[in-house]
Design a protein around this motif. Structure first.
Motif, PDB file in Angstrom:
ATOM      1  N   GLY A   1      10.016  -7.530  -4.108  1.00  0.00           N
ATOM      2  CA  GLY A   1       9.199  -8.727  -4.205  1.00  0.00           C
ATOM      3  C   GLY A   1       7.790  -8.584  -3.652  1.00  0.00           C
ATOM      4  N   PHE A   2       7.530  -7.534  -2.903  1.00  0.00           N
ATOM      5  CA  PHE A   2       6.190  -7.315  -2.364  1.00  0.00           C
ATOM      6  C   PHE A   2       5.269  -6.728  -3.429  1.00  0.00           C
ATOM      7  CE2 PHE A   2       8.634  -7.025   1.682  1.00  0.00           C
ATOM      8  CZ  PHE A   2       7.942  -8.000   2.402  1.00  0.00           C
ATOM      9  N   ALA A   3       4.000  -7.119  -3.389  1.00  0.00           N
ATOM     10  CA  ALA A   3       3.006  -6.524  -4.287  1.00  0.00           C
ATOM     11  C   ALA A   3       2.784  -5.062  -3.912  1.00  0.00           C
ATOM     12  CB  ALA A   3       1.691  -7.300  -4.196  1.00  0.00           C
ATOM     13  N   GLU A   4       2.303  -4.280  -4.851  1.00  0.00           N
ATOM     14  CA  GLU A   4       2.151  -2.847  -4.640  1.00  0.00           C
ATOM     15  C   GLU A   4       1.161  -2.513  -3.526  1.00  0.00           C
ATOM     16  OE1 GLU A   4       1.216  -1.030  -8.349  1.00  0.00           O
ATOM     17  OE2 GLU A   4       3.229  -1.325  -9.179  1.00  0.00           O
ATOM     18  N   ASP A   5       0.190  -3.398  -3.283  1.00  0.00           N
ATOM     19  CA  ASP A   5      -0.818  -3.143  -2.253  1.00  0.00           C
ATOM     20  C   ASP A   5      -0.642  -4.039  -1.029  1.00  0.00           C
ATOM     21  OD1 ASP A   5      -1.480  -5.555  -3.396  1.00  0.00           O
ATOM     22  OD2 ASP A   5      -3.596  -5.077  -3.720  1.00  0.00           O
ATOM     23  N   GLU A   6       0.574  -4.585  -0.867  1.00  0.00           N
ATOM     24  CA  GLU A   6       0.801  -5.580   0.184  1.00  0.00           C
ATOM     25  C   GLU A   6       1.366  -4.988   1.463  1.00  0.00           C
ATOM     26  OE1 GLU A   6       2.837 -10.035   0.582  1.00  0.00           O
ATOM     27  OE2 GLU A   6       3.310  -8.764  -1.145  1.00  0.00           O
ATOM     28  N   ILE A   7       2.043  -3.844   1.364  1.00  0.00           N
ATOM     29  CA  ILE A   7       2.741  -3.303   2.529  1.00  0.00           C
ATOM     30  C   ILE A   7       2.368  -1.846   2.762  1.00  0.00           C
ATOM     31  CG2 ILE A   7       4.678  -4.833   1.983  1.00  0.00           C
ATOM     32  CD1 ILE A   7       6.323  -2.337   1.303  1.00  0.00           C
ATOM     33  N   LEU A   8       2.631  -1.396   3.980  1.00  0.00           N
ATOM     34  CA  LEU A   8       2.616   0.028   4.307  1.00  0.00           C
ATOM     35  C   LEU A   8       4.063   0.479   4.317  1.00  0.00           C
ATOM     36  CD1 LEU A   8       1.396   2.707   5.275  1.00  0.00           C
ATOM     37  CD2 LEU A   8       1.446   1.800   7.609  1.00  0.00           C
ATOM     38  N   TYR A   9       4.400   1.347   3.377  1.00  0.00           N
ATOM     39  CA  TYR A   9       5.787   1.771   3.205  1.00  0.00           C
ATOM     40  C   TYR A   9       6.001   3.138   3.831  1.00  0.00           C
ATOM     41  CZ  TYR A   9      10.146   3.171   0.917  1.00  0.00           C
ATOM     42  OH  TYR A   9      11.428   3.610   0.673  1.00  0.00           O
ATOM     43  N   GLY A  10       6.805   3.181   4.878  1.00  0.00           N
ATOM     44  CA  GLY A  10       7.162   4.426   5.530  1.00  0.00           C
ATOM     45  C   GLY A  10       8.460   4.958   4.966  1.00  0.00           C
TER      46      GLY A  10
ATOM     47  N   ILE B   1       3.960   8.904  12.611  1.00  0.00           N
ATOM     48  CA  ILE B   1       4.153   7.490  12.269  1.00  0.00           C
ATOM     49  C   ILE B   1       3.298   6.613  13.179  1.00  0.00           C
ATOM     50  CG2 ILE B   1       5.812   5.583  12.308  1.00  0.00           C
ATOM     51  CD1 ILE B   1       7.935   7.615  11.381  1.00  0.00           C
ATOM     52  N   LYS B   2       3.308   6.899  14.473  1.00  0.00           N
ATOM     53  CA  LYS B   2       2.503   6.119  15.412  1.00  0.00           C
ATOM     54  C   LYS B   2       1.020   6.207  15.079  1.00  0.00           C
ATOM     55  CE  LYS B   2       5.598   6.544  19.429  1.00  0.00           C
ATOM     56  NZ  LYS B   2       5.719   7.136  20.790  1.00  0.00           N
ATOM     57  N   ARG B   3       0.558   7.409  14.749  1.00  0.00           N
ATOM     58  CA  ARG B   3      -0.856   7.575  14.411  1.00  0.00           C
ATOM     59  C   ARG B   3      -1.214   6.787  13.154  1.00  0.00           C
ATOM     60  NH1 ARG B   3       0.257  13.011  15.850  1.00  0.00           N
ATOM     61  NH2 ARG B   3       0.359  13.635  13.634  1.00  0.00           N
ATOM     62  N   THR B   4      -0.315   6.798  12.183  1.00  0.00           N
ATOM     63  CA  THR B   4      -0.563   6.052  10.942  1.00  0.00           C
ATOM     64  C   THR B   4      -0.570   4.555  11.208  1.00  0.00           C
ATOM     65  OG1 THR B   4       0.495   7.810   9.661  1.00  0.00           O
ATOM     66  CG2 THR B   4       0.213   5.683   8.575  1.00  0.00           C
ATOM     67  N   LEU B   5       0.368   4.087  12.022  1.00  0.00           N
ATOM     68  CA  LEU B   5       0.420   2.657  12.340  1.00  0.00           C
ATOM     69  C   LEU B   5      -0.831   2.222  13.088  1.00  0.00           C
ATOM     70  CD1 LEU B   5       4.150   2.056  13.389  1.00  0.00           C
ATOM     71  CD2 LEU B   5       3.088   1.910  11.142  1.00  0.00           C
ATOM     72  N   SER B   6      -1.364   3.094  13.917  1.00  0.00           N
ATOM     73  CA  SER B   6      -2.558   2.749  14.689  1.00  0.00           C
ATOM     74  C   SER B   6      -3.769   2.557  13.785  1.00  0.00           C
ATOM     75  CB  SER B   6      -2.857   3.832  15.733  1.00  0.00           C
ATOM     76  OG  SER B   6      -3.323   5.027  15.115  1.00  0.00           O
ATOM     77  N   LYS B   7      -3.716   3.146  12.587  1.00  0.00           N
ATOM     78  CA  LYS B   7      -4.833   3.049  11.642  1.00  0.00           C
ATOM     79  C   LYS B   7      -4.542   2.080  10.502  1.00  0.00           C
ATOM     80  CE  LYS B   7      -5.985   7.903  12.555  1.00  0.00           C
ATOM     81  NZ  LYS B   7      -6.068   9.273  11.962  1.00  0.00           N
ATOM     82  N   CYS B   8      -3.449   1.339  10.608  1.00  0.00           N
ATOM     83  CA  CYS B   8      -3.061   0.424   9.536  1.00  0.00           C
ATOM     84  C   CYS B   8      -4.143  -0.642   9.344  1.00  0.00           C
ATOM     85  CB  CYS B   8      -1.726  -0.239   9.881  1.00  0.00           C
ATOM     86  SG  CYS B   8      -1.091  -1.323   8.585  1.00  0.00           S
ATOM     87  N   PRO B   9      -4.651  -0.826   8.135  1.00  0.00           N
ATOM     88  CA  PRO B   9      -5.711  -1.810   7.904  1.00  0.00           C
ATOM     89  C   PRO B   9      -5.293  -3.219   8.314  1.00  0.00           C
ATOM     90  CG  PRO B   9      -5.413  -0.380   5.987  1.00  0.00           C
ATOM     91  CD  PRO B   9      -4.270  -0.097   6.916  1.00  0.00           C
TER      92      PRO B   9
END
Length: 205
Positions: free
Chosen positions: A21-30, A55-63
Motif C-alpha cells: 500500500g505504500f507509494a514507491e517513493d514513500e518509504i526507505l526499504y531495508g 544500516i545505522k549510517r543509512t538511517l542517519s542520512k534518511c531524508p
C-alpha cells in the motif's frame, strides 16, 4: 524519539506483502536478505545489507520527507552474524562472546532507532518461534535478548501476522499466547487487514 514497531509471524503470512500500500517513493526499504518483493512494485529508496553499522549510517542520512522505514527480515541480522561466527575458535569464552555480540548489536540498533527524529516510524519485521507451551515469541539467537532485554518490551506496538482461509491479517492484541499489543483505541478490532500503510496512518493519528 522515533517509534520502533515490530511486525512478526511465520513465513507466508503476509508480513512483506503488507507493504504494497505504500507509494514507491514513500518509504526507505531495508532488505536484509536481498529477497524479491512479493508484488510488482519496487521501492525507490532501498538498502540491501545485513551490516548493522551500515544500516545505522543509512538511517542517519534518511531524508526528512521519508517518515517510514522498514527493516524486512530483521531477524537475519542475528542469524547471519551467528552463521558467520559459530564455526570459529570455540576455546575460552569465544562462544559466549559471539552470543553477547549478537545481542549487543541488535539491542544497540533498536536504541539507535529510538534516537531518530520523532516523526519517523521504523517497522522491524521478524519471524516467530513457538515454545514448548505453545506461546509465540520473536525468533532470536541465544537467550540474552529473550531473558534480559525483551525486544517487544522496547516497543509500544507489536503486531502478529497470520492467515486464515486465504485471508491475511494482523493481530493487534495479546490473546493469551503471543506478544501482540497496541494502545487502547488505536485499532477497532483484534484482527485488522494486513495493510501496513493503514497501520502507519492509525499510529500517527
Amino acid at each position: 524519539m522515533a517509534d520502533p514497531v515490530v511486525i512478526y509471524g511465520t513465513s507466508g503470512t503476509g508480513k512483506t506483502s503488507s507493504l504494497e500500500g505504500f507509494a514507491e517513493d514513500e518509504i526507505l526499504y531495508g532488505n536484509i536478505t536481498g529477497k524479491r518483493l512479493p508484488f510488482r512494485k519496487q521501492f525507490k529508496y532501498t538498502m540491501v545489507t545485513d551490516d548493522v553499522d551500515k544500516i545505522k549510517r543509512t538511517l542517519s542520512k534518511c531524508p526528512d520527507f521519508i517518515k517510514v522505514i522498514v527493516l524486512d527480515d530483521a531477524g537475519y541480522l542475528m542469524t547471519n552474524q551467528f552463521m558467520r561466527g559459530h564455526s570459529g575458535d570455540k576455546s575460552g569464552g569465544n562462544t559466549f562472546d559471539l552470543f553477547n555480540a549478537i545481542a549487543d548489536s541488535f539491542w544497540g540498533l533498536i536504541n539507535y532507532i529510538r534516537s531518530l527524529p520523532e516523526d519517523k516510524i521504523v517497522y522491524i519485521i521478524m519471524h516467530e518461534d513457538t515454545n514448548d507451551f505453545g506461546q509465540r515469541r520473536l525468533r532470536t539467537i541465544g537467550k540474552l535478548l529473550n531473558e534480559k532485554v525483551c525486544i517487544e518490551g522496547m516497543c509500544t506496538v507489536v503486531l502478529r501476522s497470520e492467515t486464515m482461509g486465504g485471508k491475511y491479517s494482523f493481530v493487534t492484541q495479546n490473546e493469551g499466547n503471543d506478544i501482540s499489543k497496541s494502545p487502547k483505541g488505536m485499532f477497532s478490532e483484534i484482527r485488522i487487514p494486513n495493510d501496513l500503510k493503514a497501520v502507519d496512518t492509525a499510529i500517527r493519528e
